[in-house]
Design a protein around this motif. Structure first.
Motif, PDB file in Angstrom:
ATOM      1  N   ASN B 347       0.902  -1.290   0.001  1.00  0.00           N
ATOM      2  CA  ASN B 347       0.127  -0.038   0.002  1.00  0.00           C
ATOM      3  C   ASN B 347       0.755   1.276   0.061  1.00  0.00           C
ATOM      4  OD1 ASN B 347       1.057  -0.015   2.455  1.00  0.00           O
ATOM      5  ND2 ASN B 347      -0.946   0.340   3.641  1.00  0.00           N
ATOM      6  N   ASN B 348       0.120   2.270  -0.203  1.00  0.00           N
ATOM      7  CA  ASN B 348       0.783   3.624  -0.044  1.00  0.00           C
ATOM      8  C   ASN B 348       1.885   3.862   1.131  1.00  0.00           C
ATOM      9  OD1 ASN B 348       1.092   5.829  -2.085  1.00  0.00           O
ATOM     10  ND2 ASN B 348       0.115   7.072  -0.587  1.00  0.00           N
ATOM     11  N   ALA B 349       1.258   3.448   2.345  1.00  0.00           N
ATOM     12  CA  ALA B 349       2.084   3.640   3.319  1.00  0.00           C
ATOM     13  C   ALA B 349       3.636   2.917   3.321  1.00  0.00           C
ATOM     14  CB  ALA B 349       1.409   3.104   4.783  1.00  0.00           C
ATOM     15  N   SER B 350       3.491   1.812   2.792  1.00  0.00           N
ATOM     16  CA  SER B 350       4.583   1.004   2.551  1.00  0.00           C
ATOM     17  C   SER B 350       5.732   1.807   1.651  1.00  0.00           C
ATOM     18  CB  SER B 350       4.484  -0.095   1.849  1.00  0.00           C
ATOM     19  OG  SER B 350       3.545  -0.766   2.424  1.00  0.00           O
ATOM     20  N   VAL B 351       5.032   2.816   0.423  1.00  0.00           N
ATOM     21  CA  VAL B 351       5.850   3.493  -0.185  1.00  0.00           C
ATOM     22  C   VAL B 351       6.312   4.688   0.427  1.00  0.00           C
ATOM     23  CG1 VAL B 351       5.704   4.868  -2.377  1.00  0.00           C
ATOM     24  CG2 VAL B 351       4.403   2.802  -2.377  1.00  0.00           C
ATOM     25  N   ASN B 352       5.393   5.032   1.492  1.00  0.00           N
ATOM     26  CA  ASN B 352       5.873   6.231   2.112  1.00  0.00           C
ATOM     27  C   ASN B 352       7.167   5.985   3.057  1.00  0.00           C
ATOM     28  OD1 ASN B 352       4.088   7.959   0.857  1.00  0.00           O
ATOM     29  ND2 ASN B 352       2.636   7.808   2.410  1.00  0.00           N
ATOM     30  N   ILE B 353       6.959   4.758   3.702  1.00  0.00           N
ATOM     31  CA  ILE B 353       8.024   4.440   4.787  1.00  0.00           C
ATOM     32  C   ILE B 353       9.166   4.009   4.190  1.00  0.00           C
ATOM     33  CG2 ILE B 353       7.623   1.962   5.258  1.00  0.00           C
ATOM     34  CD1 ILE B 353       6.959   3.218   8.284  1.00  0.00           C
ATOM     35  N   THR B 354       9.175   3.164   3.102  1.00  0.00           N
ATOM     36  CA  THR B 354      10.368   2.808   2.468  1.00  0.00           C
ATOM     37  C   THR B 354      10.898   3.893   1.555  1.00  0.00           C
ATOM     38  OG1 THR B 354       9.317   1.797   0.629  1.00  0.00           O
ATOM     39  CG2 THR B 354       9.846   0.453   2.546  1.00  0.00           C
ATOM     40  N   GLY B 355      10.093   4.738   1.164  1.00  0.00           N
ATOM     41  CA  GLY B 355      10.638   5.902   0.157  1.00  0.00           C
ATOM     42  C   GLY B 355      10.984   5.313  -1.315  1.00  0.00           C
ATOM     43  N   VAL B 356      10.536   4.146  -1.292  1.00  0.00           N
ATOM     44  CA  VAL B 356      10.860   3.680  -2.701  1.00  0.00           C
ATOM     45  C   VAL B 356       9.405   3.470  -3.429  1.00  0.00           C
ATOM     46  CG1 VAL B 356      11.571   1.372  -3.996  1.00  0.00           C
ATOM     47  CG2 VAL B 356      12.625   2.104  -1.773  1.00  0.00           C
ATOM     48  N   LEU B 394      10.373  -4.996  14.463  1.00  0.00           N
ATOM     49  CA  LEU B 394      11.367  -5.057  13.564  1.00  0.00           C
ATOM     50  C   LEU B 394      11.709  -3.507  13.172  1.00  0.00           C
ATOM     51  CD1 LEU B 394      10.527  -7.795  10.752  1.00  0.00           C
ATOM     52  CD2 LEU B 394      12.541  -7.789  12.239  1.00  0.00           C
ATOM     53  N   THR B 395      12.841  -3.158  12.362  1.00  0.00           N
ATOM     54  CA  THR B 395      13.083  -1.774  12.201  1.00  0.00           C
ATOM     55  C   THR B 395      13.195  -1.815  10.434  1.00  0.00           C
ATOM     56  OG1 THR B 395      14.244  -1.761  14.308  1.00  0.00           O
ATOM     57  CG2 THR B 395      14.413  -0.074  12.674  1.00  0.00           C
ATOM     58  N   ILE B 396      12.272  -0.896   9.976  1.00  0.00           N
ATOM     59  CA  ILE B 396      12.486  -0.734   8.668  1.00  0.00           C
ATOM     60  C   ILE B 396      13.667   0.177   8.389  1.00  0.00           C
ATOM     61  CG2 ILE B 396      11.264   0.313   6.692  1.00  0.00           C
ATOM     62  CD1 ILE B 396       8.566  -0.820   7.734  1.00  0.00           C
ATOM     63  N   ARG B 397      14.263  -0.237   7.413  1.00  0.00           N
ATOM     64  CA  ARG B 397      15.393   0.524   6.870  1.00  0.00           C
ATOM     65  C   ARG B 397      15.178   1.710   5.882  1.00  0.00           C
ATOM     66  NH1 ARG B 397      20.240  -2.880   4.527  1.00  0.00           N
ATOM     67  NH2 ARG B 397      18.747  -2.640   2.878  1.00  0.00           N
ATOM     68  N   ASP B 398      14.683   2.615   6.621  1.00  0.00           N
ATOM     69  CA  ASP B 398      14.613   3.880   5.445  1.00  0.00           C
ATOM     70  C   ASP B 398      15.459   4.886   6.024  1.00  0.00           C
ATOM     71  OD1 ASP B 398      13.452   4.232   7.919  1.00  0.00           O
ATOM     72  OD2 ASP B 398      11.453   4.963   6.974  1.00  0.00           O
ATOM     73  N   GLY B 399      14.932   6.088   5.432  1.00  0.00           N
ATOM     74  CA  GLY B 399      15.906   7.146   5.870  1.00  0.00           C
ATOM     75  C   GLY B 399      16.365   7.340   7.449  1.00  0.00           C
ATOM     76  N   LEU B 401      14.963   4.959   9.988  1.00  0.00           N
ATOM     77  CA  LEU B 401      14.826   3.517  10.742  1.00  0.00           C
ATOM     78  C   LEU B 401      13.679   3.615  11.555  1.00  0.00           C
ATOM     79  CD1 LEU B 401      18.508   3.214  11.933  1.00  0.00           C
ATOM     80  CD2 LEU B 401      17.428   2.277   9.725  1.00  0.00           C
ATOM     81  N   THR B 402      12.712   3.382  10.923  1.00  0.00           N
ATOM     82  CA  THR B 402      11.298   3.281  11.679  1.00  0.00           C
ATOM     83  C   THR B 402      11.057   1.902  12.270  1.00  0.00           C
ATOM     84  OG1 THR B 402      10.384   4.484   9.603  1.00  0.00           O
ATOM     85  CG2 THR B 402       8.826   3.655  11.225  1.00  0.00           C
ATOM     86  N   ASP B 403      10.718   1.945  13.695  1.00  0.00           N
ATOM     87  CA  ASP B 403      10.383   0.802  14.236  1.00  0.00           C
ATOM     88  C   ASP B 403       9.106   0.510  13.884  1.00  0.00           C
ATOM     89  OD1 ASP B 403      12.648   0.506  15.845  1.00  0.00           O
ATOM     90  OD2 ASP B 403      12.362   2.283  17.035  1.00  0.00           O
ATOM     91  N   VAL B 404       8.834  -0.701  13.702  1.00  0.00           N
ATOM     92  CA  VAL B 404       7.410  -1.435  13.714  1.00  0.00           C
ATOM     93  C   VAL B 404       7.259  -2.491  14.445  1.00  0.00           C
ATOM     94  CG1 VAL B 404       7.453  -0.470  11.094  1.00  0.00           C
ATOM     95  CG2 VAL B 404       8.503  -2.774  11.517  1.00  0.00           C
ATOM     96  N   LEU B 405       6.095  -3.197  14.441  1.00  0.00           N
ATOM     97  CA  LEU B 405       5.703  -4.087  14.976  1.00  0.00           C
ATOM     98  C   LEU B 405       5.160  -5.042  13.786  1.00  0.00           C
ATOM     99  CD1 LEU B 405       3.672  -3.458  18.239  1.00  0.00           C
ATOM    100  CD2 LEU B 405       5.831  -4.556  17.880  1.00  0.00           C
ATOM    101  N   PHE B 406       5.736  -6.057  13.547  1.00  0.00           N
ATOM    102  CA  PHE B 406       5.476  -6.885  12.333  1.00  0.00           C
ATOM    103  C   PHE B 406       4.250  -7.779  12.566  1.00  0.00           C
ATOM    104  CE2 PHE B 406       6.500 -10.336   9.404  1.00  0.00           C
ATOM    105  CZ  PHE B 406       6.904  -9.835   8.558  1.00  0.00           C
ATOM    106  N   ASN B 407       3.275  -7.848  11.805  1.00  0.00           N
ATOM    107  CA  ASN B 407       2.133  -8.783  11.833  1.00  0.00           C
ATOM    108  C   ASN B 407       1.931  -9.528  10.550  1.00  0.00           C
ATOM    109  OD1 ASN B 407       0.655  -8.382  14.655  1.00  0.00           O
ATOM    110  ND2 ASN B 407       1.280  -6.579  13.928  1.00  0.00           N
TER     111      ASN B 407
END
Lengths: 144, 978
Positions: B347-356, B394-399, B401-407
């Motif tokens: 989804n769009n949030a993924s795009v935003n968070i990863t910046g890709v 987990l931590t998403i490696r973006d600009g 480093l966003t901490d996330v809870l992985f479900n």
């Protein structure tokens, strides 16, 4: 008016003043008629008039030395008819006097004080109440 | 009479003849004795021939008729039994057979009257009704079914519309669906056509119904014809014509009834009638309808199936669309990963968070986007192993480093094959921040609570301390006042005494200084005490009548000396309109004006002091008065005006040094004025002077001013007053004696209450000055004894060092007349003593003018209150009682005396005994009754005693006095009775 339904009291006191006071007191109550006697002798002579209650002074011999005293009069009344309730009056507030009266089968003993009249009224009420209860009791006993 | 009877019988027979129902009178054996024309008509046999024949012969079932006949005679009547008449030409007429016996005057049954109602028409109508009802019912059923179909169609159409709407959105995606929709629409159109056809048929039915009405009308016409023919047959007979008219009317009524029936059954009935005639047509139509219905049902099923399909597909699409929107709307990054771990969707949030970009993400390895790819891969494996994973950090490696809870959870195809994993990675950066903030906040809050609790504890203990301090202050003030006043009393008192002795000029000067110091000290103590009382809410304002003008002038006298000393002028302005007697608290009013005037005197060195009392307002209840004190003194600076009313405040700090004083005066003034509903005003100009004024309202009264509350004019003429001073402290004893000697009063001293009582029994006094705190028996106890046991009304003045309201209330409660505060002001002392002693003298003087006013008052020993109550104030009874007493008492008294003298105990005892009740009756002091009892006791034990003679004498004297009084009383009653 209709004296038959009224209660007849004998007031006996050699103290004319107090006797008058008693008369005044009972005059104000419509349900009573009374006869007053200055001596015990007169009272006993008139028992034929069938009093419902007798109010009798304890000291009847303070003026005339040979007069019959209250207790003697009480005994005479009780011999004549033990069912007549007699209320003793005395200016002495003494337990011996009271007990003496009770031993001679007085119904009650009242001290001549400010509250005497109130007490008298109460006692008379009690007398008739008791009498009523006794009558009922007798009736039931007969039934039994 | 006869004519009437005839008339009546003729009338009855006319009625009978007029009846359309066959009426037959039969005898006991069943022979016809009489009949009417209807009977003739119904049987077709002449009247003459009918009479005498068996009536049952004319029925189809003679046996039944016979039985009914018997039943009539058995029961007396019979009703509505169906039978059938047979006309001689063979026509049958169904009738309802009603019969009742008729009796002669003596009750003997003579025969029976039988009415046979022609029910042919009734029966036909009933049959028709039943048929109609049946048809109506069937029609209803059909209609219901048709309606249900219409409803079903409507429902379908509605559903279709709905679906179409939805499908329309999907039209581009699904062309086939559109085609099917078109098909459906055609079907719907066909249905509408079918409905139209039905409506048309209904119209047809209505037309047929109209035709039926026409047929009915034809029937009516035929009936008319029949009636006409019948009329022709009996044209000679007018009665018959009349009957025929009647019949016609009835026929008309029937038609109306029919019409009514038809009308009432309305549409249904019309249709029903039509259905009777066009039954086959209808059946055919119904078959058609049924067929069409069947077709419709099949079509519906088909439609339903298609709809289901459509719905499913639509639902799927909606879900898909909805899900997509949801997914896109989610702020949490959502991925789907295939079995190889490649990202297939996001989804769009993924795009935003990863910046890709979306395209850049699809097909890439999703583990690469985490700081710990290995861990991510483990999570991914766990998802496949367990089917799901929840809240794996987990931590998403973006600009940043966003901490996330992985479900994550696997998703499968219809057959249960795992297609991939849907992953939600919740961004918990905010959450973490909030959690941290929360933790911090909690820590702070806990700290704050701790601090608050500490503060609360401190505050509580402080409150406690403060309360204790206030209590301690009050206690201290109370103690202080007592402790200081007692010695001050002696100091000032003796200074005054000393000043009256021969002194050298120097000595006099020093002593004056001592006295002045003492005076000012007392003023200070009084001020402090007053303030303390106000603070403690104990200041109580009295409401007593007093003379305002007298009160003010007496108070101003106090300042005369001082004003003269300072060479000032005192101007007094008193409004003459002020009512003479008012109700209020004169003591407090004094205090207020005293404070203001003493201030004025203090701060004024030359010029004049003006005291004005002005009536502002007066109505029926109260008078509002303004009091003003103006001076020509030093004045008050404007900025100090607010402060001067505060405790211990003076206009300037230098003031007290120059002029003395504590700065309490004005505070007291304010505290005294305001609780009484007034207010203090001040106007002032430096070096010109000040004006203090206050306004108070006083209630008006008609009663006389209380002598003791106003300050009486001194009456130096009053002498020979016997005073008993009850005081334990020797110094004060001496002081009081000095003062009283000075007044020229006779004075005895008792060291405590007990001694005082003894003294009082032996010697009469005019007034008692009673100290409150004493050993053995204190002032309260002594007063109580004097009032209750001795029944003495002697005036008692309390001497108290501790002037608290509680004590004052107690003084009044035990029966003291007044109080004087220590140190004793000789002027007040004098005034109070004279005031109290004088009063009874005055009243006595009224009663017995001949008596020497200087004598001690001889009080009445009798009181007729009791007698009044007992006799209800009946004068006759009262007189009787009194005369009895008068007759009896002298005898008793002499008998008592004689008995005593002769040592004849029994007659003494008897006489006294008899005397006892009379004391109460005549309201004689119970002390005497007690004396009598004492005598009686002595007499009882036959013991001579010292006191007994005294008692006998007292009894004698009281009885003699009582007799005198009662004689007067008797005469009074007697006179008033006349």
């Amino acid at each position: 008016m209709n004296n038959k339904n009224k209660l007849k009291l004998f007031l006996v006191d050699d103290d004319a003043l107090y006797l008058k006071l008693l008369e005044i007191e009972f005059m104000q109550h419509d349900e009573f008629i009374f006869e007053s006697f200055a001596t015990g002798e007169l009272c006993v002579e008139n028992l034929l008039h069938k009093p419902d209650v007798i109010i009798l002074d304890y000291h009847l011999d303070s003026v005339e030395k040979n007069a019959m005293n209250g207790i003697d009069t009480l005994d005479k009344i009780k011999t004549y008819n033990p069912d007549i309730p007699v209320v003793m009056l005395s200016s002495q507030d003494k337990i011996e006097v009271a007990i003496n009266c009770m031993h001679h089968k007085a119904f009650d003993y009242i001290v001549k004080s400010e509250t005497a009249f109130l007490r008298l009224q109460k006692v008379i009420k009690t007398i008739f109440h008791t009498r009523k209860i006794e009558k009922t009791l007798d009736w039931y006993m007969e039934k039994l | 009479m006869k004519r009437t009877e005839l008339h009546e019988s003729y009338y009855a027979s006319s009625l009978i003849e007029a009846s359309l129902d066959p009426l037959i009178a039969i005898s006991m054996n069943g022979k016809i004795t009489d009949l009417n024309q209807a009977k003739v008509n119904i049987t077709g046999i002449d009247r003459e021939k009918l009479i005498g024949t068996n009536f049952y012969d004319y029925f189809t079932e003679p046996q039944k008729a016979l039985e009914l006949c018997r039943e009539v005679f058995a029961k007396g009547s019979i009703s509505d039994s169906p039978l059938t008449f047979r006309h001689k030409n063979g026509n049958l007429t169904n009738v309802l057979f009603n019969g009742s016996v008729f009796k002669d005057d003596s009750g003997l049954v003579l025969g029976a009257v039988v009415v046979a109602r022609d029910i042919a028409e009734q029966k036909w109508a009933t049959d028709l009704r039943i048929a109609n009802k049946e048809l109506a019912f069937q029609n209803d059923e059909k209609e219901k079914r048709a309606a249900e179909l219409i409803l079903a169609n409507k429902e379908l159409a509605f559903q279709n519309d709905e679906k179409e709407k939805r499908a329309a959105e999907l039209i581009l995606a699904n062309k086939e669906l559109i085609f099917q929709n078109n098909e459906k629409e055609k079907r719907a159109a066909e249905l509408i056509l079918a409905n139209k056809e039905l409506i048309f048929q209904n119209d047809e039915k209505e037309k047929r119904a109209a035709e039926l009405i026409l047929a009915n009308k034809e029937l009516v016409f035929q009936k008319d014809e029949k009636g006409k023919r019948a009329a022709e047959l009996i044209i000679a007979d007018k009665e018959l014509v009349y009957q025929q008219d009647e019949k016609e009317k009835r026929a008309a009524e029937l038609i109306i009834a029919d019409k009514e029936l038809v009308y009432q059954q309305d549409e249904k009935e019309k249709r029903a009638a039509e259905l009777i005639i066009a039954d086959k047509e209808l059946l055919f139509q119904q078959d058609e309808k049924r067929k069409r219905a069947a077709e419709l049902i099949i079509a519906n099923k088909e439609l339903a199936f298609q709809n289901d399909e459509k719905e499913k597909r639509a639902a799927e699409l909606i879900i898909a669309n909805y899900a997509r929107s949801l997914i896109e709307a989610s702020l949490d990054p959502l991925f789907t990963i295939n079995l190889e771990g490649k990202i297939t969707d996001m989804n769009n949030a993924s795009v935003n968070i990863t910046g890709v970009s979306r395209e850049g993400l699809i097909g890439t390895d999703f583990f690469d986007y985490f700081t710990e790819p290995q861990k991510a891969r483990e999570v991914y494996k766990e998802v496949f192993a367990n089917g799901f994973v929840a809240d794996y950090p987990l931590t998403i490696r973006d600009g940043k480093l966003t901490d996330v809870l992985f479900n994550g959870s696997v998703y499968k195809d219809d057959t249960g094959n795992v297609l991939g994993v849907v992953v939600v990675a919740r961004d918990i950066t905010e959450q973490k921040r909030i959690a941290t903030e929360l933790t911090e906040a909690i820590v702070f809050a806990e700290l704050a609570v701790g601090i608050a609790e500490e503060a609360k504890t401190k505050a509580e203990s402080a409150t406690l301390l403060a309360e204790n301090a206030v209590k301690a202050k009050q206690q201290f003030l109370s103690n202080m006042s007592h402790e200081i006043r007692t010695p001050m009393n002696a100091i000032i008192g003796f200074t005054k005494v000393l000043l009256k002795t021969d002194l050298s000029a120097k000595q006099k000067e020093y002593l004056t200084a001592i006295k002045m110091s003492g005076d000012s000290l007392i003023v200070l103590i009084n001020d402090i005490l007053d303030l303390a009382k106000v603070d403690a809410g104990k200041m109580i304002f009295e409401q007593v009548p007093f003379k305002m003008s007298l009160s003010i002038s007496a108070m101003l006298h106090l300042f005369e000396t001082k004003i003269l000393e300072k060479n000032l002028e005192l101007v007094r302005k008193y409004d003459k309109r002020i009512p003479e007697v008012l109700v209020g608290d004169p003591v407090r009013l004094h205090q207020i004006i005293l404070n203001l005037v003493s201030n004025a005197v203090k701060f004024t060195n030359k010029g004049k002091i003006t005291v004005s009392v002005t009536l502002l307002e007066e109505d029926e209840e109260k008078a509002t008065i303004e009091f003003g004190v103006s001076d020509t003194g030093i004045g008050i600076a404007e900025n100090k005006m607010d402060k001067i009313f505060e405790n211990f405040q003076q206009a300037s700090s230098g003031t007290s040094r120059l002029y003395g004083g504590t700065g309490l005066g004005l505070a007291i003034v304010k505290q005294l004025v305001e609780p009484q509903g007034g207010s203090v005003r001040v106007e002032s100009e430096i070096n010109k002077g000040s004006i203090f004024s206050f306004v108070l309202s006083f209630l008006k009264t008609k009663s006389e001013a209380d002598g003791e509350s106003g300050i009486l004019e001194l009456d130096r003429e009053v002498k020979n007053i016997k005073v008993l001073v009850v005081e334990d402290i020797a110094l004060n004893q001496l002081l009081m004696r000095t003062l009283l000697d000075d007044f020229g009063f006779e004075c005895d001293i008792a060291a405590n209450g007990k001694i005082a009582i003894e003294k009082m029994q032996n010697k009469p006094y005019d007034v008692v000055l009673m100290d409150l705190q004493m050993p053995e028996m204190n002032g309260f106890e002594a007063t109580e004894y004097i009032r209750n046991s001795m029944k003495s009304k002697i005036p008692i003045i309390a001497l108290t060092a501790d002037v608290t309201t509680v004590d004052l209330a107690k003084c009044k409660a035990v029966g003291m007349n007044d109080y004087i505060a220590k140190p004793v002001d000789e002027r007040i002392l004098y005034v109070k003593i004279v005031g109290l002693v004088k009063k009874p003298l005055v009243t006595n003087a009224k009663e017995d003018t001949e008596k020497d006013t200087n004598d001690s008052p001889k009080l009445k020993c009798t009181d007729l209150k009791y007698l009044n109550t007992r006799t209800k104030s009946n004068p006759v009874l009262m007189m009787e009682m009194i005369s009895l007493y008068l007759a009896q008492t002298p005898v008793l008294v002499s008998s008592m005396k004689q008995g005593f003298l002769d040592n004849d105990w029994s007659s003494l005892q008897a006489a006294v005994h008899k005397m006892i009740p009379s004391f109460v009756i005549m309201g004689i002091n119970p002390d005497f009754e007690n004396m009598a009892r004492k005598v009686q006791e002595y007499a009882n034990i036959q013991q001579q005693s010292d006191g007994i003679y005294d008692l006998v004498l007292q009894l004698e004297s009281v009885c003699v006095q009582a007799c005198t009084e009662l004689k007067e009383e008797y005469n009074r009653i007697k006179n008033s009775k006349k």
